[in-house]
Scaffold this motif. Sequence first.
Motif, PDB file in Angstrom:
ATOM      1  N   SER A  51       4.737  -5.448  -8.002  1.00 40.03           N
ATOM      2  CA  SER A  51       4.019  -6.685  -7.470  1.00 40.03           C
ATOM      3  C   SER A  51       4.421  -7.249  -6.227  1.00 40.03           C
ATOM      4  N   SER A  52       3.573  -8.069  -5.462  1.00 40.99           N
ATOM      5  CA  SER A  52       4.140  -8.604  -4.383  1.00 40.99           C
ATOM      6  C   SER A  52       3.475  -9.986  -4.101  1.00 40.99           C
ATOM      7  N   ARG A  53       4.064 -11.155  -3.833  1.00 40.68           N
ATOM      8  CA  ARG A  53       3.833 -12.095  -3.577  1.00 40.68           C
ATOM      9  C   ARG A  53       2.943 -12.216  -2.201  1.00 40.68           C
ATOM     10  N   TRP A  71      12.152   5.011  -5.435  1.00 39.78           N
ATOM     11  CA  TRP A  71      12.986   3.951  -4.676  1.00 39.78           C
ATOM     12  C   TRP A  71      12.186   3.201  -3.620  1.00 39.78           C
ATOM     13  N   LEU A  72      11.309   3.739  -2.858  1.00 39.06           N
ATOM     14  CA  LEU A  72      10.426   3.298  -1.836  1.00 39.06           C
ATOM     15  C   LEU A  72       9.686   1.994  -2.718  1.00 39.06           C
ATOM     16  N   VAL A 117       0.786  -1.256  -0.134  1.00 43.06           N
ATOM     17  CA  VAL A 117      -0.143   0.090  -0.057  1.00 43.06           C
ATOM     18  C   VAL A 117       0.923   1.311  -0.032  1.00 43.06           C
ATOM     19  N   VAL A 118       1.813   1.316   0.916  1.00 40.92           N
ATOM     20  CA  VAL A 118       2.876   2.313   0.813  1.00 40.92           C
ATOM     21  C   VAL A 118       3.452   2.614  -0.527  1.00 40.92           C
ATOM     22  N   ALA A 119       3.998   1.384  -1.152  1.00 41.27           N
ATOM     23  CA  ALA A 119       4.579   1.673  -2.584  1.00 41.27           C
ATOM     24  C   ALA A 119       3.305   2.287  -3.457  1.00 41.27           C
ATOM     25  N   VAL A 120       2.350   1.688  -3.598  1.00 39.94           N
ATOM     26  CA  VAL A 120       1.435   1.988  -4.597  1.00 39.94           C
ATOM     27  C   VAL A 120       0.925   3.742  -4.047  1.00 39.94           C
ATOM     28  N   LEU A 175       9.808  -1.979  -1.537  1.00 41.26           N
ATOM     29  CA  LEU A 175       8.850  -2.484  -0.832  1.00 41.26           C
ATOM     30  C   LEU A 175       7.786  -3.562  -1.302  1.00 41.26           C
ATOM     31  N   THR A 176       8.410  -3.900  -2.657  1.00 38.84           N
ATOM     32  CA  THR A 176       7.703  -4.869  -3.400  1.00 38.84           C
ATOM     33  C   THR A 176       8.439  -5.800  -4.013  1.00 38.84           C
TER      34      THR A 176
END
Length: 146
Positions: free
Chosen positions: A138-140, A115-116, A53-56, A120-121
């Motif tokens: 994307s995140s698993r 960068w974040l 959520v932070v990355a998005v 974070l993903t």
Amino acid sequence: MREDQAWPTVGVIGTRILLSETFDRNAITALRHSVASCAGAAGLTGDRLDDFVVAVNELLTNAVRHGGGTGRVAVWAEDGGVVCEVSDSGRGLPAERPEPMVRPPANTPGGWGLWLAEELTDTFDIVTGGDGTTVRVSSRTSLSQP
């Protein structure tokens, strides 16, 4: 860009769409909550959900701040993960990004968003040019998956 105009994409968007809409700065807070809800329903939990959520959120904010004021976000589920793509219609990034991405100096007030998002993903892809920038992350849902 008009609502019916095609947005650039990094590649094929999955078929299990959880969220797809255009946005401006007024929609970022509501979108952050929607992304959290969609990603959680797709299986992300705990710190992995928070990081996604932070990355998005960083990508949404960058699209508004640096990419022309509006953007498109799509979130979908894939086997074992959640994917988000954010596109804008700005002028693109002014210079090539270093590979691997270098952490900005601590005293730098900006430049942390991409960068974040990458840190974070699990995956990070970017396409940029004169017609805009599109970032896919994307995140698993589980760290034990490849």
